[in-house]
Design a protein around this motif. Structure first.
Motif, mmCIF file in Angstrom:
data_model
loop_
_atom_site.group_PDB
_atom_site.id
_atom_site.type_symbol
_atom_site.label_atom_id
_atom_site.label_comp_id
_atom_site.label_asym_id
_atom_site.label_seq_id
_atom_site.Cartn_x
_atom_site.Cartn_y
_atom_site.Cartn_z
ATOM 1 N N ILE A 65 0.955 -1.274 0.039
ATOM 2 C CA ILE A 65 -0.078 0.100 0.072
ATOM 3 C C ILE A 65 0.852 1.195 0.107
ATOM 4 N N ILE A 84 6.919 -10.020 7.825
ATOM 5 C CA ILE A 84 5.879 -9.747 6.876
ATOM 6 C C ILE A 84 6.299 -10.126 5.595
ATOM 7 N N PHE A 159 -3.241 -10.389 8.995
ATOM 8 C CA PHE A 159 -3.642 -9.449 9.917
ATOM 9 C C PHE A 159 -5.027 -9.059 9.484
ATOM 10 N N LYS A 212 -7.838 -6.631 14.667
ATOM 11 C CA LYS A 212 -7.296 -5.358 14.612
ATOM 12 C C LYS A 212 -8.322 -4.307 14.437
ATOM 13 N N PHE A 259 -3.280 2.696 15.664
ATOM 14 C CA PHE A 259 -2.308 3.703 15.549
ATOM 15 C C PHE A 259 -2.652 4.870 16.347
HETATM 16 C C1 BGC Z 1 -1.992 -1.205 8.717
HETATM 17 C C2 BGC Z 1 -2.333 -2.443 9.139
HETATM 18 C C3 BGC Z 1 -1.407 -3.595 8.447
HETATM 19 C C4 BGC Z 1 -0.243 -3.261 8.628
HETATM 20 C C5 BGC Z 1 0.778 -4.186 7.898
HETATM 21 C C6 BGC Z 1 -0.490 -0.880 8.634
HETATM 22 O O1 BGC Z 1 -0.214 0.199 7.889
HETATM 23 O O2 BGC Z 1 -2.549 -0.134 9.609
HETATM 24 O O3 BGC Z 1 -3.619 -2.696 9.144
HETATM 25 O O4 BGC Z 1 -2.026 -4.997 8.867
HETATM 26 O O5 BGC Z 1 0.238 -2.246 7.981
HETATM 27 O O6 BGC Z 1 0.760 -4.090 6.782
#
Ligand code: BGC
Length: 732
Positions: A65, A84, A159, A212, A259
């Motif tokens: 992302i 990860i 996650f 989460k 967060f």
């Molecule tokens: C997100 C999480 C995600 C984590 C790992 C964070 O920026 O808030 O929801 O699981 O990144 O990719």
């Protein structure tokens, strides 16, 4: 020297003096020994450095992302606790695992995590859409498919599920959760946990779940991501904590802290929620991972003066694993020396991480069979399930004069920016999904209908280029029906995707108006990852189908509903506001002191555009009287409320019955109504089915106070189903 290299050399030195582990009777290696014995045996053999590496999570490759791009691929020590993992086969994973098992002193397997949010390669509708199916069993099956696909590609831990209650659709992450209602989110949360983890975390094709973002992240002010939230203790307990508690009860292995800052105490440094509630009160024995870089962000949030203090606060609050920011490894040794962290706490944190690794069977079966792609994902039965879940997630919002389903011979003009796209159907957080796997609307519809299909997009999602309008208008004129595909791009929802308005850009409205002006009937297909403002679109359309971001099988699911091969059964799991100005708006609000026209908006309606639970079907259902097995119930007794629903149409259809309660007078005032149970059943044409709500007074009528204590008052309660209400009395 690179810090991780330096660390590796320290390990070698430690390894030389450490006790030998070559004996055959090493308990932690004995698969038949109880997990707790294995954990303790391993723990006592570990050096401090080895322990701390179990508490550090690294990343391999990049998070897919945008706001996390740029993370360099790091050098991974063999002793690392978790990673990860962005590979999409088991080969790289197995290589790394071999290194961990064979080159580290104790052979502790790595835990590979990944964001598998609504599918891994077979992409299901976004979770908010799934919630509209009111079919937790399908949701469970979807998560089980996601687990199977990700497991076979080397993932042990997802996650997910995200169970943040969200009542502000400006927040981009509203798409990742199950909507606005605590009960519905709790049910879906349990379904997801069971789907991912199965009955046995150690079995093949199961992965660990992670609830989460713990907790209240959905309350972020004005829908802006990461910002503080103002949450009273009462609201924390009655609205935001329940889905997490349900997930813990369902056996979720892990949680991820949020967060944001909760009324002055950031979630990453919040001892109350992370330790007092989660561990002491609920007895969770797995572990908590921080969110990405969230420990170091305690500095920005004004809670920690420096990195070391950030590590101290987060660790002491109850975060066992530090996601990617490396602070635990760097600072816990010093914090131990200074007496700010105790060795017993480090042991307890490591114990929790190891426990999950043992439960996952990683010590006994660290490697994943390297299967060909055709056996890993996109299996025919998974695609069938994806179509079914997409179909059941779609919500028919309008269907004037029974325009839908369409005659199979209809000449269709397919118009709008989503007519032929693929990528946007996957939504955000699409795992390893590929746009090339997606069946776009044009292909699905072309395959389904025998009549002529003319595709003319007309315009893009936004901007001012109206040069395509004329072709789209001409196509509509020459067709029996115009199917206009409007909405949001997938990248407009998701993390860091807040928007100040939930409107659909003006150019799309202009396009719809131009099509409507031709006199051809208009069916709107609305794609989005959040509730959108439809109040100006509604009068322009004869029928509206909310498709959300439906995933891999988008085109086929939509075509099935348009043709009548499938009968829509989705109902909204989140309120659709009339305009952005109504936000926040949700069904289970508390009553105001003034009624009627007092306190309502003077410029727009105060009612939502579409309320929670709304959704049409091609079938018609008639509700019989609401009946009770008794009008009184003792505090420890039980009673049943029932309603018989008849399908009065000639088409088989599924109906969801939502059971609400209301406590009209209470020391702590209660919402106008609260969902306590729902059930979906297939009712064949002309037949009836009975829906029953088994009421347990404390569970279904009771309420928590601001400390989380549940209580039940005697007195009157209302049971609400559809437009009917009955009153029951709880006696002492
Ligand atoms: C997100 C999480 C995600 C984590 C790992 C964070 O920026 O808030 O929801 O699981 O990144 O990719």
């Amino acid at each position: 020297m690179h810090s991780s290299l330096k660390f590796t050399f320290t390990f070698l030195a430690v390894a030389l003096v450490a006790a030998s582990c070559s004996s055959d009777d090493i308990v932690y290696k004995d698969a038949s020994a109880p997990v707790e014995k294995r954990v303790e045996d391993l723990l006592k053999r570990m050096t401090l450095e080895e322990k701390l590496l179990q508490l550090n999570q690294y990343t391999l490759g990049m998070n897919n992302i945008e706001n996390n791009l740029g993370e360099a691929v790091r050098e991974i020590p063999a002793e690392i606790g978790s990673l990860i993992y962005f590979g999409d086969d088991a080969i790289l994973r197995n290589k790394m695992q071999h290194r961990a098992m064979e080159e580290s002193r104790l052979g502790i397997p790595i835990l590979f995590g990944h964001d598998v949010i609504h599918g891994y390669r077979t992409i299901f509708p976004v979770p908010l859409a799934q919630a509209c199916s009111w079919n937790p069993e399908l949701v469970r099956q979807g998560c089980a498919v996601a687990a199977q696909e990700s497991y076979s590609c080397g993932v042990d831990w997802t996650f997910s599920p995200m169970v943040d209650i969200a009542r502000d659709p400006r927040w981009g992450r509203v798409m990742e959760g199950y909507g606005e209602d605590p009960y519905a989110a709790s049910v879906y949360c349990q379904a997801a946990v069971r789907g991912y983890q199965g009955d046995d975390l150690g079995a093949e094709n199961t992965i660990a779940a992670c609830l989460k973002h713990y907790v209240g992240y959905g309350a972020s002010e004005a829908g802006r991501d990461y910002v503080p939230a103002e949450i009273s203790d009462q609201t924390l307990w009655d609205t935001y904590l329940p889905p997490f508690e349900a997930g813990v009860k369902a056996g979720a292995a892990t949680l991820m802290s949020a967060f944001h800052n909760i009324s002055g105490t950031p979630a990453s440094g919040n001892h109350y929620i992370l330790t007092e509630v989660l561990k002491d009160k609920w007895g969770h024995d797995g572990f908590v991972v921080s969110d990405w870089d969230a420990v170091v962000q305690l500095k920005n949030q004004g809670m920690a003066a420096d990195d070391k203090e950030a590590a101290e606060i987060a660790f002491n609050a109850g975060i066992e694993m530090d996601m990617v920011d490396d602070l635990y490894k760097k600072y816990i040794p010093q914090l131990l020396e200074e007496g700010k962290v105790k060795m017993s706490q480090v042991d307890e944190a490591v114990r929790r991480v190891l426990r999950i690794k043992f439960r996952l069977g990683l010590f006994d079966k660290p490697y994943i069979e390297e299967k060909p792609e055709s056996e890993r994902y996109l299996l025919p039965e998974s695609l069938d399930l994806a179509e079914r879940l997409a179909t059941e997630s779609m919500v028919l919002l309008k269907n004037d004069d029974g325009l839908l389903p369409l005659d199979i011979r209809s000449r269709i003009a397919l118009i709008g920016p989503l007519s032929s796209v693929r990528r946007d159907h996957n939504g955000n957080w699409y795992g390893r999904g590929k746009e090339t796997d997606v069946i776009p609307f044009n292909e699905g519809i072309a395959e389904e209908f025998s009549g002529r299909l003319t595709v003319a997009e007309g315009c893009d999602f936004e901007g001012d280029d109206r040069s395509g309008f004329a072709r789209a208008v001409a196509a509509a004129r020459e067709s029996d029906v115009a199917v206009v595909c409007i909405g949001h791009k997938s990248r407009w929802s998701g993390e860091n995707c807040s928007r100040s308005t939930i409107e659909i850009p003006q150019i799309q409205l202009d396009l719809v108006r131009a099509i409507k002006a031709t006199g051809t009937k208009v069916v709107l297909l609305v794609s989005c990852g959040r509730p959108v403002d439809l109040h100006l679109f509604e009068p322009e359309a004869d029928a509206i189908l909310l498709t959300w971001h439906p995933g891999t099988m988008a085109g086929r699911a939509v075509a099935g509903i348009l043709s009548g091969r499938s009968n829509p059964s989705g109902k909204l799991a989140i309120t659709f506001p009339y305009t952005t100005g109504q936000i926040p708006i949700y069904y289970n609000r508390r009553n105001s002191g003034r009624r009627g026209t007092q306190g309502i908006y003077k410029d727009i309606t105060s009612n939502p555009m579409y309320q929670f639970g709304y959704g049409l079907s091609y079938s018609t259902f008639e509700y019989g009287p609401l009946t009770l097995s008794s009008e009184n119930v003792s505090r420890n007794g039980s009673l049943q409320a029932s309603v018989t629903v008849t399908n009065t149409s000639s088409r088989d259809g599924q109906e969801t019955v939502h059971w609400f309660i209301c406590d009209p007078v209470s020391r702590i005032t209660r919402p106008v109504k609260e969902l306590k149970y729902f059930e979906k059943q297939l009712i064949p044409a002309g037949e009836s089915r009975t829906f029953t709500f088994d009421i347990e007074p404390m569970r279904d009528l009771g309420f928590v106070d601001r400390t989380g204590r549940r209580y039940l008052d005697s007195g009157e309660y209302h049971i609400i189903v559809g437009t009917q209400q009955a009153t029951i009395t709880v006696t002492d």
